[in-house]
Design an enzyme around this catalytic site. Structure first.
Site, PDB file in Angstrom:
ATOM      1  N   ASP A   1    -106.094  -3.333  27.671  1.00 20.71           N
ATOM      2  CA  ASP A   1    -106.284  -1.981  28.215  1.00 20.71           C
ATOM      3  C   ASP A   1    -104.993  -1.186  28.384  1.00 20.71           C
ATOM      4  O   ASP A   1    -105.011  -0.132  28.989  1.00 20.71           O
ATOM      5  CB  ASP A   1    -107.046  -2.051  29.540  1.00 20.71           C
ATOM      6  CG  ASP A   1    -106.163  -2.260  30.740  1.00 20.71           C
ATOM      7  OD1 ASP A   1    -105.178  -3.021  30.635  1.00 20.71           O
ATOM      8  OD2 ASP A   1    -106.449  -1.656  31.780  1.00 20.71           O
ATOM      9  N   GLU A   2    -103.901  -1.693  27.857  1.00 22.77           N
ATOM     10  CA  GLU A   2    -102.704  -0.862  27.998  1.00 22.77           C
ATOM     11  C   GLU A   2    -101.789  -0.909  26.791  1.00 22.77           C
ATOM     12  O   GLU A   2    -101.829  -1.856  26.014  1.00 22.77           O
ATOM     13  CB  GLU A   2    -101.943  -1.167  29.283  1.00 22.77           C
ATOM     14  CG  GLU A   2    -101.510  -2.570  29.497  1.00 22.77           C
ATOM     15  CD  GLU A   2    -100.895  -2.721  30.887  1.00 22.77           C
ATOM     16  OE1 GLU A   2     -99.697  -2.428  31.028  1.00 22.77           O
ATOM     17  OE2 GLU A   2    -101.600  -3.142  31.814  1.00 22.77           O
TER      18      GLU A   2
ATOM     19  N   CYS B   1    -103.221 -20.001  30.538  1.00 19.61           N
ATOM     20  CA  CYS B   1    -102.390 -20.921  31.312  1.00 19.61           C
ATOM     21  C   CYS B   1    -102.585 -22.335  30.784  1.00 19.61           C
ATOM     22  O   CYS B   1    -103.712 -22.834  30.713  1.00 19.61           O
ATOM     23  CB  CYS B   1    -102.769 -20.847  32.786  1.00 19.61           C
ATOM     24  SG  CYS B   1    -101.953 -22.121  33.748  1.00 19.61           S
TER      25      CYS B   1
ATOM     26  N   HIS C   1    -100.147 -16.778  39.964  1.00 19.02           N
ATOM     27  CA  HIS C   1    -100.800 -17.938  39.371  1.00 19.02           C
ATOM     28  C   HIS C   1     -99.806 -19.103  39.245  1.00 19.02           C
ATOM     29  O   HIS C   1    -100.119 -20.244  39.574  1.00 19.02           O
ATOM     30  CB  HIS C   1    -101.359 -17.542  38.004  1.00 19.02           C
ATOM     31  CG  HIS C   1    -102.283 -18.552  37.425  1.00 19.02           C
ATOM     32  ND1 HIS C   1    -103.608 -18.656  37.784  1.00 19.02           N
ATOM     33  CD2 HIS C   1    -102.067 -19.532  36.520  1.00 19.02           C
ATOM     34  CE1 HIS C   1    -104.158 -19.648  37.124  1.00 19.02           C
ATOM     35  NE2 HIS C   1    -103.250 -20.200  36.345  1.00 19.02           N
TER      36      HIS C   1
ATOM     37  N   HIS D   1     -99.669 -22.968  41.011  1.00 18.69           N
ATOM     38  CA  HIS D   1     -99.492 -24.287  40.395  1.00 18.69           C
ATOM     39  C   HIS D   1     -98.309 -25.030  41.008  1.00 18.69           C
ATOM     40  O   HIS D   1     -98.331 -26.250  41.149  1.00 18.69           O
ATOM     41  CB  HIS D   1     -99.300 -24.151  38.884  1.00 18.69           C
ATOM     42  CG  HIS D   1    -100.594 -23.894  38.177  1.00 18.69           C
ATOM     43  ND1 HIS D   1    -101.690 -24.702  38.315  1.00 18.69           N
ATOM     44  CD2 HIS D   1    -100.965 -22.905  37.341  1.00 18.69           C
ATOM     45  CE1 HIS D   1    -102.686 -24.237  37.590  1.00 18.69           C
ATOM     46  NE2 HIS D   1    -102.273 -23.151  36.992  1.00 18.69           N
TER      47      HIS D   1
HETATM   48  N1  DCP Z   1    -108.112  -8.566  34.501  1.00 21.64           N
HETATM   49  C1  DCP Z   1    -108.452  -9.892  34.665  1.00 21.64           C
HETATM   50  N2  DCP Z   1    -107.840 -10.640  35.629  1.00 21.64           N
HETATM   51  C2  DCP Z   1    -106.885 -10.106  36.412  1.00 21.64           C
HETATM   52  C3  DCP Z   1    -106.516  -8.758  36.255  1.00 21.64           C
HETATM   53  C4  DCP Z   1    -107.169  -8.002  35.291  1.00 21.64           C
HETATM   54  O1  DCP Z   1    -109.323 -10.383  33.957  1.00 21.64           O
HETATM   55  N3  DCP Z   1    -106.306 -10.853  37.343  1.00 21.64           N
HETATM   56  C5  DCP Z   1    -108.831  -7.766  33.480  1.00 21.64           C
HETATM   57  C6  DCP Z   1    -109.897  -6.917  34.115  1.00 21.64           C
HETATM   58  C7  DCP Z   1    -109.345  -5.542  34.117  1.00 21.64           C
HETATM   59  C8  DCP Z   1    -108.431  -5.547  32.933  1.00 21.64           C
HETATM   60  O2  DCP Z   1    -107.974  -6.890  32.813  1.00 21.64           O
HETATM   61  O3  DCP Z   1    -110.359  -4.545  34.006  1.00 21.64           O
HETATM   62  C9  DCP Z   1    -107.260  -4.610  33.088  1.00 21.64           C
HETATM   63  O4  DCP Z   1    -106.516  -4.959  34.232  1.00 21.64           O
HETATM   64  P1  DCP Z   1    -105.791  -3.891  35.127  1.00 21.64           P
HETATM   65  O5  DCP Z   1    -104.836  -4.588  36.013  1.00 21.64           O
HETATM   66  O6  DCP Z   1    -105.275  -2.799  34.276  1.00 21.64           O
HETATM   67  O7  DCP Z   1    -106.906  -3.356  36.105  1.00 21.64           O
HETATM   68  P2  DCP Z   1    -108.091  -2.362  35.840  1.00 21.64           P
HETATM   69  O8  DCP Z   1    -108.014  -1.718  34.503  1.00 21.64           O
HETATM   70  O9  DCP Z   1    -109.384  -3.059  36.123  1.00 21.64           O
HETATM   71  O10 DCP Z   1    -107.891  -1.293  36.973  1.00 21.64           O
HETATM   72  P3  DCP Z   1    -106.749  -0.170  37.118  1.00 21.64           P
HETATM   73  O11 DCP Z   1    -105.841  -0.288  35.944  1.00 21.64           O
HETATM   74  O12 DCP Z   1    -107.498   1.113  37.177  1.00 21.64           O
HETATM   75  O13 DCP Z   1    -106.060  -0.478  38.406  1.00 21.64           O
HETATM   76 CA    CA Z   2    -106.136  -0.798  33.765  1.00 18.82          CA
HETATM   77 CA    CA Z   3    -103.688  -2.920  32.645  1.00 20.36          CA
END
Ligand code: DCP
Ligand code: CA
Ligand code: CA
Length: 674
Positions: A201-202, A592, A610, A614
């Site tokens: 997502d980024e 991991c 994380h 561990h």
């Molecule tokens: N993700 C995950 N486990 C985590 C953190 C994130 O599986 N510990 C996954 C779910 C999120 C996606 O990755 O939807 C993107 O993570 P982000 O940290 O960018 O968080 P979000 O997109 O959900 O929210 P935002 O960016 O709006 O804070």
């Molecule tokens: Ca995000």
């Molecule tokens: Ca992200």
């Protein structure tokens, strides 16, 4: 063992949860108005007495030890030392300042509540509801509605339910997220064909050219790009624009969700921006580093790094000090790093744990077929085949064989994979994977492999064993009992620079490497020696001299009786059955190696957390010989505990009885259902 400062046990008192800080009490975007104390209390109550809780205490104890160690080091500094390090720091700052490049415009974009937003798009009835994507054992993300209650990623789902009784759960669907991710990447492509995706997502985009060619400002491009993403996907994202990637990432979080923040390419603007910026906002500075810097040197903002520059140079390794000073100066990566060539192709499957050997060999055959398909699709052959196994009790092992010639047929793959698996039998497994590396492009005579594999170590190591004419080695990356006590020497710590690119974490992965885009942060790699790295030929070879935190690895010779006549055999094992931070590897860049939990490179903070877990776990193992693995079982990819929304009543009942749900008991229950 005595409790550490700041842990519930020591604080006692009326409100012990006030000092109980976990990953879950840490605010994410959308959690600004959350009643932090209430959240802390719930988490405290629900985890009290569990192994998780003990681990938190151990983590705190370890941090405290690190802090004390640093304080002691600090106390030994004479005036002359400080004067010397002040000069060192000033020189370094001048050099760094001279490297400042304000000619590039970088944009960082990050989808809002990504998994939750995708699920809501697919099922509009979820709109406006407090939503958690994940399971009772782990929340992957929460919608902004749920965040208002304190529910957040990485939190066990049952704690989420307690915080937000109406919380709706949806199981993750990774295919969907990949699909939407691909749509966003098509948009990125239009603005920067060399964009750097660091997780689903980024991404980072160098928009310098597009701004110049189209006569647009960074702000205009960000607005247009976000609109295009919304148009193509129906999802919103946030963006940050800045002269470098490190700051661009910080900026994209400022007006989340569905917002953007632009920092002009102006030294003064950057200076002002970082002057009050909390260090924790920087990718690569997690809870432990933040605590160390604050408690030992009183540093809370980026600019305070500069005021304490002499101490940073005196107390930390050269690359860590460099990183800290870069942060203080607001510097970050500006060049588009060269794409590294594909190094391996792999596939893996998680399944309900089984010791049925015919079933396991059947799964292995399927994997071999998948691997063949993927290799042939890309016109590649390979020489090193790695079998990855995760046992029923979450021990991760890899075994590898290097063949004489390049192979890519199912039959060939299966011959070697079967040999490797047979050598491990009998055992009960919950995951198997196959990876082919040392790749060779059929269209191109030159090998595509630039990877310094572990073979180099085998050839140079004096622990080589010649069995039946084949070199056979076992490397064991373990473990409480194999290694001495954990070192808390911070001088060897080398903290990740501009981890927005995910470079520092990826570098730790010596099997790596499926990312089609792999971004080493050139500035620091291989520039400085790290004692821990160089004392270990395996790691240093594989990293090309790059840094790694607190690495201690032991090499052992393997008994090769079951691995004869497999071509020119070199077998490698990297067993990560426990848990020092440096021993944890991110397989394929995001899995991991210790417990199989998946965290993409973008999640530095979560990865830190994380790894800390561990570490705590290994300390616990040292003390309790027969202690079992606990929280490792929390895997989204595993069979779910429950996909239905739990009834709040049930939870309330148990807490009314004065009984928390111990997290490990909960996981044990989940595991039974597997
Ligand atoms: N993700 C995950 N486990 C985590 C953190 C994130 O599986 N510990 C996954 C779910 C999120 C996606 O990755 O939807 C993107 O993570 P982000 O940290 O960018 O968080 P979000 O997109 O959900 O929210 P935002 O960016 O709006 O804070
Ligand atoms: Ca995000
Ligand atoms: Ca992200």
């Amino acid at each position: 063992m005595s409790a550490a400062a700041g842990t519930p046990a020591e604080d006692g008192g009326d409100r012990p949860w006030q000092s109980y800080h976990t990953a879950y009490t840490n605010a994410k975007a959308g959690m600004e108005g959350v009643d932090k104390e209430k959240v802390q209390k719930v988490i405290y109550e629900m985890s009290k007495g569990s192994k998780y809780f003990e681990n938190e205490q151990r983590k705190e104890a370890l941090t405290k030890q690190k802090i004390e160690h640093l304080r002691a080091q600090c106390a030994t500094l004479t005036d002359n030392d400080i004067l010397h390090f002040q000069k060192v720091a000033e020189k370094k700052m001048l050099e760094l300042e001279a490297s400042r490049d304000l000619s590039k415009i970088w944009l960082h974009t990050d989808m809002d509540a990504f998994y939750a937003a995708v699920e809501t798009l697919e099922d509009p009835s979820l709109k406006g509801k407090p939503l958690a994507v994940g399971s009772m054992s782990m929340v992957a993300t929460a919608s902004y509605e749920a965040r208002k209650f304190g529910v957040r990623a990485a939190m066990p789902g049952f704690i989420g339910c307690k915080l937000c009784p109406g919380l709706v759960f949806v199981r993750p669907n990774f295919e969907r997220y990949t699909h939407y991710s691909e749509l966003t990447r098509k948009v990125f492509q239009r603005y920067d064909p060399n964009f750097i995706a660091t997780s689903l997502d980024e991404a980072y985009l160098n928009i310098t050219n597009v701004c110049a060619e189209r006569g647009m400002t960074g702000e205009e491009v960000a607005t247009e790009l976000r609109a295009a993403i919304h148009q193509e996907t129906g999802l919103t994202c946030s963006a940050g624009v800045a002269p470098n990637r490190m700051i661009a990432k910080v900026c994209s979080d400022i007006n989340k969700p569905n917002g953007q923040f632009i920092l002009p390419n102006d030294r003064e603007a950057v200076w002002t921006f970082v002057s009050t910026l909390p260090i924790r906002k920087i990718g690569g500075i997690g809870k432990v580093t933040e605590q160390m810097l604050r408690q030992v040197l009183g540093i809370s903002t980026c600019q305070e790094m500069l005021q304490k520059a002499a101490f940073l140079c005196a107390l930390f390794s050269e690359c860590s000090a460099d990183f800290f000073l870069s942060v203080g100066l607001g510097l970050g990566g500006t060049e588009t790093p060269e794409q590294r060539q594909r190094k391996s192709i792999s596939c893996e499957r998680t399944f309900t744990a089984t010791n049925d050997s015919s079933l396991l060999f059947e799964k292995l055959a399927n994997l071999a077929e998948n691997l063949m398909d993927d290799l042939q699709k890309e016109g590649l052959k390979g020489k090193t085949l790695t079998l990855k196994l995760k046992t029923a009790d979450f021990e991760v092992r890899t075994r590898a064989v290097t063949t004489r010639g390049y192979i890519n047929s199912k039959e060939d793959i299966l011959i070697y994979a079967t040999k490797l698996l047979k050598a491990e039998m009998p055992l009960s497994l919950r995951l198997m994977g196959l990876r082919m590396s040392q790749l060779h492009d059929e269209k191109d005579d030159s090998s595509t492999s630039t990877q310094k594999t572990i073979d180099i170590f085998f050839r140079s190591s004096n622990s080589n064993l010649n069995v039946n004419g084949a070199n056979v080695q076992r490397i064991t990356n373990i473990s409480g009992q194999d290694n001495g006590p954990i070192s808390v020497t911070t001088k060897d710590d080398c903290l990740g620079p501009d981890t927005g690119t995910g470079a520092s974490t990826d570098q730790q992965d010596f099997f790596v490497h499926d990312e089609s885009i792999f971004i080493p942060e050139q500035r620091n790699l291989g520039k400085y020696n790290n004692e821990a790295v160089l004392s270990n030929p395996v790691i240093s070879d594989c990293l090309g001299g790059a840094k790694i935190d607190d690495v201690t690895t032991s090499a052992k010779v393997m008994n090769a009786e079951n691995l004869d006549d497999v071509g020119q055999l070199i077998s490698h094992e990297a067993t990560a059955s426990s848990s020092k931070p440096g021993q944890q590897l991110w397989i394929d860049g995001f899995i991991c190696s210790i417990c199989g939990f998946e965290l993409p490179p973008g999640f530095e903070e979560e990865r830190q957390e994380h790894s800390d877990f561990h570490l705590a776990e290994s300390l616990q193992q040292e003390e309790t010989v027969d202690s079992k693995r606990s929280i490792c079982s929390e895997r989204l990819a595993e069979k779910p505990c429950s996909t239905t929304t739990p009834t709040p009543k049930k939870k309330l009942k148990s807490s009314k009885e004065g009984k928390h749900i111990p997290i490990d008991a909960f996981f044990a229950k989940c595991n039974k259902n597997l």
